[in-house]
Scaffold this motif. Sequence first.
Motif, PDB file in Angstrom:
ATOM      1  N   THR A 151      89.277  -7.392 -15.749  1.00 46.39           N
ATOM      2  CA  THR A 151      88.373  -7.506 -14.779  1.00 46.39           C
ATOM      3  C   THR A 151      88.642  -7.225 -13.384  1.00 46.39           C
ATOM      4  N   ILE A 154      89.526  -3.320 -12.883  1.00 43.99           N
ATOM      5  CA  ILE A 154      88.401  -2.499 -13.024  1.00 43.99           C
ATOM      6  C   ILE A 154      87.557  -2.692 -11.632  1.00 43.99           C
ATOM      7  N   GLY A 155      87.336  -3.913 -11.242  1.00 42.53           N
ATOM      8  CA  GLY A 155      86.610  -4.352 -10.105  1.00 42.53           C
ATOM      9  C   GLY A 155      87.221  -3.461  -8.804  1.00 42.53           C
ATOM     10  N   VAL A 156      88.290  -3.653  -8.774  1.00 41.67           N
ATOM     11  CA  VAL A 156      89.115  -3.165  -7.552  1.00 41.67           C
ATOM     12  C   VAL A 156      89.070  -1.665  -7.507  1.00 41.67           C
ATOM     13  N   PHE A 158      86.601   0.375  -8.992  1.00 41.36           N
ATOM     14  CA  PHE A 158      85.280   0.713  -8.604  1.00 41.36           C
ATOM     15  C   PHE A 158      84.868   0.434  -7.354  1.00 41.36           C
ATOM     16  N   ALA A 159      85.457  -0.583  -6.707  1.00 38.51           N
ATOM     17  CA  ALA A 159      85.266  -0.675  -5.314  1.00 38.51           C
ATOM     18  C   ALA A 159      85.640   0.310  -4.291  1.00 38.51           C
ATOM     19  N   GLU A 160      86.678   1.022  -4.601  1.00 37.16           N
ATOM     20  CA  GLU A 160      87.113   2.184  -3.912  1.00 37.16           C
ATOM     21  C   GLU A 160      85.833   3.261  -3.867  1.00 37.16           C
ATOM     22  N   SER A 162      82.385   2.197  -4.527  1.00 33.82           N
ATOM     23  CA  SER A 162      81.134   1.411  -3.976  1.00 33.82           C
ATOM     24  C   SER A 162      81.376  -0.157  -4.543  1.00 33.82           C
ATOM     25  N   PRO A 163      80.942  -0.958  -3.394  1.00 39.59           N
ATOM     26  CA  PRO A 163      81.008  -2.116  -3.853  1.00 39.59           C
ATOM     27  C   PRO A 163      79.692  -2.777  -4.819  1.00 39.59           C
ATOM     28  N   SER A 166      81.039  -1.808  -8.010  1.00 36.45           N
ATOM     29  CA  SER A 166      81.998  -2.714  -8.617  1.00 36.45           C
ATOM     30  C   SER A 166      81.356  -4.068  -9.266  1.00 36.45           C
ATOM     31  N   ALA A 169      80.141  -3.415 -12.464  1.00 33.93           N
ATOM     32  CA  ALA A 169      81.064  -3.487 -13.678  1.00 33.93           C
ATOM     33  C   ALA A 169      81.720  -4.641 -14.050  1.00 33.93           C
ATOM     34  N   VAL A 170      81.928  -5.456 -12.832  1.00 32.42           N
ATOM     35  CA  VAL A 170      82.573  -6.741 -13.205  1.00 32.42           C
ATOM     36  C   VAL A 170      81.622  -7.916 -13.812  1.00 32.42           C
TER      37      VAL A 170
END
Length: 300
Positions: A151, A154-156, A158-160, A162-163, A166, A169-170
Amino acid sequence: MTKIQIGKVAIEGLRLFFGQFGSAVRIAWVPLVILIVAQIGYVVLIMPAMEAFGATFYYQNVAPEDDLAVVEQIIEAGGALFSQIGWQALTFMLVSAAAYMMLVVAWLRFGLLGDKLAGRIGLLRLGWREMKTLFAYILWALLWVVMIGATVLIGVGFAEISPWLSAVAVVPMAIVMILWTTRLLLVFPAVALDQGMRWGMAWRLTKGNGWRLFTAFGLSTLLVIAISLVPSVIVAVLAFALGFAGTVAFSVIDLIGAIVQQITGVFSVMVLLGSLAEAYRQLNGPGIAVSEQVLSVFDD
């Protein structure tokens, strides 16, 4: 498909603990004494070394931007700390785990089978059931670690981009992770009842009850937290009052606090186990026999 009764599951742990308080004490006091002794050993042997490690590292003169130097210091200091207290920390973990596994198996069996405790003033039992329960817990915890790691990654990623992306997704992944691991909790009653480490059975048994289980255990946890706060607040107020008056050494208060912490920890585990046992019973889990209390009605 059987649907569990959320309110009954949530409250059953408290009802079982206080309704069978004498049996709860007989089952819990030996593991509790072991936990208290282990906690005292932790406070005396391990905590001072960890505090010294933290203080030493805090005062190192390393520029914050020098990341490599910081990592090297952490590795070096961590290795020195492990060589100093590694075996004590491992002993503390193993002893504490053994005490809790004795408690888990005994209380689940009492809640589901009504195991007789006549003539027993304590319960010290560490055998194959307890070892399998510990192994099941390790696997369950590893599942948590793997799912949390996935988790976060994947969050990191997607954060690249858009927050917001992210979070989108998380959050669903976190919800799925909680529901999955909650459903698998029913493997512990199965192990305690000699049904084996049947993860597939726990999964099938809880089909359609993921949210109900999560809600019931969440409510039970809130009840436990509310009740457990009372002794903690009393100890904190006592520590403040006696410390302010300058009449008692804080080491005594620390000892009292450690004992209260272990008591509330055992109480919390037993209440949550009572709710888990009720969920297993409502879902007709394998291995449940008619309780001794019910059979005694027909003895006449």
